[in-house]
Design a protein around this motif. Sequence first.
Motif, PDB file in Angstrom:
ATOM      1  N   LEU A  81      46.504  23.539  26.367  1.00 43.90           N
ATOM      2  CA  LEU A  81      47.346  22.817  27.322  1.00 43.90           C
ATOM      3  C   LEU A  81      46.540  22.330  28.521  1.00 43.90           C
ATOM      4  O   LEU A  81      45.678  23.045  29.028  1.00 43.90           O
ATOM      5  N   VAL A  82      46.870  21.123  28.968  1.00 43.01           N
ATOM      6  CA  VAL A  82      46.258  20.535  30.157  1.00 43.01           C
ATOM      7  C   VAL A  82      47.397  20.088  31.069  1.00 43.01           C
ATOM      8  O   VAL A  82      48.283  19.337  30.632  1.00 43.01           O
ATOM      9  N   GLU A  83      47.388  20.545  32.314  1.00 42.31           N
ATOM     10  CA  GLU A  83      48.452  20.146  33.252  1.00 42.31           C
ATOM     11  C   GLU A  83      48.510  18.631  33.370  1.00 42.31           C
ATOM     12  O   GLU A  83      47.485  17.960  33.454  1.00 42.31           O
ATOM     13  N   SER A  84      49.711  18.111  33.384  1.00 42.56           N
ATOM     14  CA  SER A  84      49.949  16.673  33.502  1.00 42.56           C
ATOM     15  C   SER A  84      50.528  16.373  34.885  1.00 42.56           C
ATOM     16  O   SER A  84      51.277  17.183  35.427  1.00 42.56           O
ATOM     17  N   PRO A  85      50.211  15.201  35.433  1.00 38.60           N
ATOM     18  CA  PRO A  85      50.773  14.826  36.727  1.00 38.60           C
ATOM     19  C   PRO A  85      52.183  14.232  36.636  1.00 38.60           C
ATOM     20  O   PRO A  85      52.782  13.892  37.643  1.00 38.60           O
ATOM     21  N   THR A  86      52.729  14.131  35.424  1.00 39.77           N
ATOM     22  CA  THR A  86      54.047  13.516  35.242  1.00 39.77           C
ATOM     23  C   THR A  86      55.105  14.286  36.029  1.00 39.77           C
ATOM     24  O   THR A  86      55.268  15.492  35.831  1.00 39.77           O
ATOM     25  N   PRO A  87      55.814  13.605  36.932  1.00 39.66           N
ATOM     26  CA  PRO A  87      56.843  14.291  37.725  1.00 39.66           C
ATOM     27  C   PRO A  87      58.198  14.298  37.012  1.00 39.66           C
ATOM     28  O   PRO A  87      58.539  13.363  36.302  1.00 39.66           O
TER      29      PRO A  87
END
Length: 100
Positions: free
Chosen positions: A37-43
């Motif tokens: 998993l890679v953190e996403s900036p999608t709000p």
Amino acid sequence: MKALLGDLVIAESPKEDLISIEGNWYFPPSSVNSEYLVESPTPYHCPWKGDCQYFSVKSGDSLLQDRAFSYPNPLPGAFDRVGKDFSNYVAFWKEVKVVD
């Protein structure tokens, strides 16, 4: 239960440890292979659960955008609605299939 991307096991836990919310199975944080998993900036903000953290899923050289999500700090009323604390539990969708 397992969260699978093809044959790749992203998460695995007994069904009784998962939480079902709105048709999605949420896996306990300790059962998730976070190296995929890679953190996403999608709000995203859910009116009753709070701010969502999306994750993209790594598969070889591919990065599948926003295929996992979690609520690190759910709104206080959400625990009453769900029946337990689901902070940091992770759910999956699209190509990541949850199987029994």
